[in-house]
Motif scaffolding. Structure first.
Motif, PDB file in Angstrom:
ATOM      1  N   GLY A  28      -9.276  -4.426 -10.241  1.00 60.44           N
ATOM      2  CA  GLY A  28      -9.054  -3.941 -11.602  1.00 60.44           C
ATOM      3  C   GLY A  28      -9.434  -2.479 -11.725  1.00 60.44           C
ATOM      4  O   GLY A  28      -9.169  -1.690 -10.835  1.00 60.44           O
ATOM      5  N   PRO A  29     -10.103  -2.103 -12.822  1.00 57.51           N
ATOM      6  CA  PRO A  29     -10.449  -0.706 -13.022  1.00 57.51           C
ATOM      7  C   PRO A  29     -11.646  -0.265 -12.188  1.00 57.51           C
ATOM      8  O   PRO A  29     -11.956   0.910 -12.113  1.00 57.51           O
ATOM      9  CB  PRO A  29     -10.768  -0.629 -14.512  1.00 57.51           C
ATOM     10  N   GLY A  30     -12.352  -1.201 -11.560  1.00 56.97           N
ATOM     11  CA  GLY A  30     -13.584  -0.869 -10.849  1.00 56.97           C
ATOM     12  C   GLY A  30     -13.362  -0.303  -9.462  1.00 56.97           C
ATOM     13  O   GLY A  30     -12.324  -0.494  -8.849  1.00 56.97           O
ATOM     14  N   GLY A  31     -14.371   0.379  -8.974  1.00 61.24           N
ATOM     15  CA  GLY A  31     -14.350   0.903  -7.616  1.00 61.24           C
ATOM     16  C   GLY A  31     -13.450   2.111  -7.461  1.00 61.24           C
ATOM     17  O   GLY A  31     -12.609   2.395  -8.298  1.00 61.24           O
ATOM     18  N   LYS A  32     -13.641   2.809  -6.358  1.00 59.85           N
ATOM     19  CA  LYS A  32     -12.836   4.020  -6.163  1.00 59.85           C
ATOM     20  C   LYS A  32     -11.380   3.698  -5.884  1.00 59.85           C
ATOM     21  O   LYS A  32     -10.492   4.445  -6.262  1.00 59.85           O
ATOM     22  CB  LYS A  32     -13.422   4.886  -5.058  1.00 59.85           C
ATOM     23  N   TRP A  33     -11.090   2.574  -5.200  1.00 59.32           N
ATOM     24  CA  TRP A  33      -9.716   2.231  -4.856  1.00 59.32           C
ATOM     25  C   TRP A  33      -9.046   1.340  -5.891  1.00 59.32           C
ATOM     26  O   TRP A  33      -7.836   1.184  -5.869  1.00 59.32           O
ATOM     27  CB  TRP A  33      -9.656   1.516  -3.511  1.00 59.32           C
ATOM     28  N   GLY A  34      -9.805   0.695  -6.770  1.00 57.43           N
ATOM     29  CA  GLY A  34      -9.209  -0.249  -7.710  1.00 57.43           C
ATOM     30  C   GLY A  34      -8.537  -1.381  -6.953  1.00 57.43           C
ATOM     31  O   GLY A  34      -8.990  -1.803  -5.891  1.00 57.43           O
ATOM     32  N   ASN A  35      -7.437  -1.900  -7.497  1.00 56.26           N
ATOM     33  CA  ASN A  35      -6.674  -2.930  -6.785  1.00 56.26           C
ATOM     34  C   ASN A  35      -6.118  -2.306  -5.504  1.00 56.26           C
ATOM     35  O   ASN A  35      -5.532  -1.219  -5.555  1.00 56.26           O
ATOM     36  CB  ASN A  35      -5.498  -3.420  -7.623  1.00 56.26           C
ATOM     37  N   HIS A  36      -6.307  -2.994  -4.389  1.00 63.54           N
ATOM     38  CA  HIS A  36      -5.791  -2.437  -3.140  1.00 63.54           C
ATOM     39  C   HIS A  36      -5.372  -3.537  -2.173  1.00 63.54           C
ATOM     40  O   HIS A  36      -5.765  -4.685  -2.314  1.00 63.54           O
ATOM     41  CB  HIS A  36      -6.789  -1.487  -2.485  1.00 63.54           C
ATOM     42  N   ILE A  37      -4.547  -3.144  -1.223  1.00 61.31           N
ATOM     43  CA  ILE A  37      -4.056  -4.049  -0.176  1.00 61.31           C
ATOM     44  C   ILE A  37      -4.399  -3.464   1.177  1.00 61.31           C
ATOM     45  O   ILE A  37      -4.278  -2.253   1.390  1.00 61.31           O
ATOM     46  CB  ILE A  37      -2.518  -4.229  -0.272  1.00 61.31           C
ATOM     47  N   PHE A  38      -4.839  -4.348   2.076  1.00 54.98           N
ATOM     48  CA  PHE A  38      -4.966  -3.995   3.486  1.00 54.98           C
ATOM     49  C   PHE A  38      -3.737  -4.549   4.195  1.00 54.98           C
ATOM     50  O   PHE A  38      -3.429  -5.734   4.073  1.00 54.98           O
ATOM     51  CB  PHE A  38      -6.212  -4.618   4.117  1.00 54.98           C
ATOM     52  N   LEU A  39      -3.033  -3.701   4.916  1.00 55.51           N
ATOM     53  CA  LEU A  39      -1.920  -4.124   5.759  1.00 55.51           C
ATOM     54  C   LEU A  39      -2.376  -3.953   7.208  1.00 55.51           C
ATOM     55  O   LEU A  39      -2.523  -2.838   7.704  1.00 55.51           O
ATOM     56  CB  LEU A  39      -0.676  -3.280   5.489  1.00 55.51           C
ATOM     57  N   ASN A  40      -2.671  -5.078   7.861  1.00 54.10           N
ATOM     58  CA  ASN A  40      -3.166  -5.083   9.237  1.00 54.10           C
ATOM     59  C   ASN A  40      -1.996  -5.232  10.200  1.00 54.10           C
ATOM     60  O   ASN A  40      -1.140  -6.099  10.010  1.00 54.10           O
ATOM     61  CB  ASN A  40      -4.160  -6.235   9.430  1.00 54.10           C
ATOM     62  N   PHE A  41      -1.971  -4.377  11.232  1.00 50.90           N
ATOM     63  CA  PHE A  41      -0.881  -4.416  12.208  1.00 50.90           C
ATOM     64  C   PHE A  41      -1.374  -3.887  13.547  1.00 50.90           C
ATOM     65  O   PHE A  41      -2.473  -3.330  13.644  1.00 50.90           O
ATOM     66  CB  PHE A  41       0.323  -3.600  11.709  1.00 50.90           C
ATOM     67  N   THR A  42      -0.581  -4.088  14.575  1.00 48.35           N
ATOM     68  CA  THR A  42      -0.911  -3.545  15.884  1.00 48.35           C
ATOM     69  C   THR A  42       0.195  -2.602  16.336  1.00 48.35           C
ATOM     70  O   THR A  42       1.366  -2.761  15.980  1.00 48.35           O
ATOM     71  CB  THR A  42      -1.099  -4.647  16.944  1.00 48.35           C
ATOM     72  N   THR A  49      -4.984  -0.529  10.319  1.00 44.71           N
ATOM     73  CA  THR A  49      -4.885  -1.022   8.948  1.00 44.71           C
ATOM     74  C   THR A  49      -4.448   0.108   8.034  1.00 44.71           C
ATOM     75  O   THR A  49      -5.048   1.185   8.033  1.00 44.71           O
ATOM     76  CB  THR A  49      -6.242  -1.567   8.447  1.00 44.71           C
ATOM     77  N   PHE A  50      -3.383  -0.131   7.266  1.00 41.78           N
ATOM     78  CA  PHE A  50      -3.031   0.756   6.170  1.00 41.78           C
ATOM     79  C   PHE A  50      -3.752   0.235   4.935  1.00 41.78           C
ATOM     80  O   PHE A  50      -3.795  -0.970   4.697  1.00 41.78           O
ATOM     81  CB  PHE A  50      -1.525   0.722   5.860  1.00 41.78           C
ATOM     82  N   VAL A  51      -4.282   1.133   4.120  1.00 38.98           N
ATOM     83  CA  VAL A  51      -4.844   0.785   2.821  1.00 38.98           C
ATOM     84  C   VAL A  51      -3.964   1.419   1.758  1.00 38.98           C
ATOM     85  O   VAL A  51      -3.726   2.627   1.789  1.00 38.98           O
ATOM     86  CB  VAL A  51      -6.292   1.290   2.652  1.00 38.98           C
ATOM     87  N   TYR A  52      -3.453   0.584   0.852  1.00 38.55           N
ATOM     88  CA  TYR A  52      -2.687   1.041  -0.311  1.00 38.55           C
ATOM     89  C   TYR A  52      -3.629   0.864  -1.505  1.00 38.55           C
ATOM     90  O   TYR A  52      -4.049  -0.260  -1.780  1.00 38.55           O
ATOM     91  CB  TYR A  52      -1.490   0.142  -0.557  1.00 38.55           C
ATOM     92  N   LEU A  99      -3.063   6.360   0.096  1.00 43.67           N
ATOM     93  CA  LEU A  99      -2.717   5.688   1.338  1.00 43.67           C
ATOM     94  C   LEU A  99      -3.623   6.207   2.451  1.00 43.67           C
ATOM     95  O   LEU A  99      -3.777   7.422   2.609  1.00 43.67           O
ATOM     96  CB  LEU A  99      -1.253   5.971   1.671  1.00 43.67           C
ATOM     97  N   GLU A 100      -4.248   5.272   3.180  1.00 49.29           N
ATOM     98  CA  GLU A 100      -5.095   5.633   4.315  1.00 49.29           C
ATOM     99  C   GLU A 100      -4.699   4.810   5.519  1.00 49.29           C
ATOM    100  O   GLU A 100      -4.132   3.724   5.386  1.00 49.29           O
ATOM    101  CB  GLU A 100      -6.578   5.353   4.027  1.00 49.29           C
ATOM    102  N   LEU A 101      -5.061   5.312   6.677  1.00 48.13           N
ATOM    103  CA  LEU A 101      -4.834   4.613   7.926  1.00 48.13           C
ATOM    104  C   LEU A 101      -6.166   4.492   8.648  1.00 48.13           C
ATOM    105  O   LEU A 101      -6.841   5.492   8.893  1.00 48.13           O
ATOM    106  CB  LEU A 101      -3.829   5.384   8.795  1.00 48.13           C
ATOM    107  N   PHE A 102      -6.557   3.245   8.956  1.00 44.10           N
ATOM    108  CA  PHE A 102      -7.765   2.980   9.737  1.00 44.10           C
ATOM    109  C   PHE A 102      -7.329   2.531  11.123  1.00 44.10           C
ATOM    110  O   PHE A 102      -6.391   1.753  11.260  1.00 44.10           O
ATOM    111  CB  PHE A 102      -8.580   1.837   9.119  1.00 44.10           C
ATOM    112  N   GLY A 103      -8.019   3.002  12.142  1.00 48.24           N
ATOM    113  CA  GLY A 103      -7.700   2.587  13.499  1.00 48.24           C
ATOM    114  C   GLY A 103      -8.685   3.191  14.468  1.00 48.24           C
ATOM    115  O   GLY A 103      -9.739   3.695  14.064  1.00 48.24           O
TER     116      GLY A 103
END
Length: 131
Positions: A28-42, A49-52, A99-103
């Motif tokens: 919701g309105p909380g946190g720095k990212w609010g509602n977000h999705i992790f898209l995990n892939f190889t 992981t992409f973070v939207y 949008l961020e990319l973790f890896g």
């Protein structure tokens, strides 16, 4: 600021940038990212992981396998979307996708990491950190 901010109107349908699995995190309105999705892939045998972030809604079911270009969510105005000291009004000026990319190697800006090119034609809104 490790990711990239892409200006987009709230309610815009967003697609998976890779084949993988998604995990919805409704904040919701909380946190720095609010509602977000992790898209995990190889890729190349390595996990990424992409973070939207700052999303409106999940499209479809949570915790599922997705294909590249499949609609997975809508953009929104959740979390910290404040730019240039203005209030979080999301009147069109603050609407954006973070949008961020973790890896391997940690967090990165996906635009630079993937060699993408983006132009902001006719867009006069400020882009962090140039405000």
């Amino acid at each position: 600021h490790k990711g990239t901010d892409i200006f987009v109107e709230s309610g815009t349908k967003l697609v998976a940038l890779a084949d993988g699995s998604i995990e919805w995190n409704p904040k919701g309105p909380g946190g720095k990212w609010g509602n977000h999705i992790f898209l995990n892939f190889t890729s190349g045998g390595k996990a990424f992981t992409f973070v939207y972030a700052h999303l409106g809604a999940l499209v479809g079911k949570d915790k599922r396998l997705v294909k590249m270009n499949e609609v997975i969510c809508t953009s929104g105005c959740s979390g910290n979307t404040v730019y240039c000291g203005s209030e979080n009004s999301c009147d069109g000026r603050e609407d954006h996708l973070h949008l961020e990319l973790f890896g391997p190697g940690g967090r990165r800006d996906p635009i630079a990491a993937l060699g993408w090119s983006m132009e902001h034609e006719n867009d006069t809104r400020c882009i962090y950190p140039d405000c």
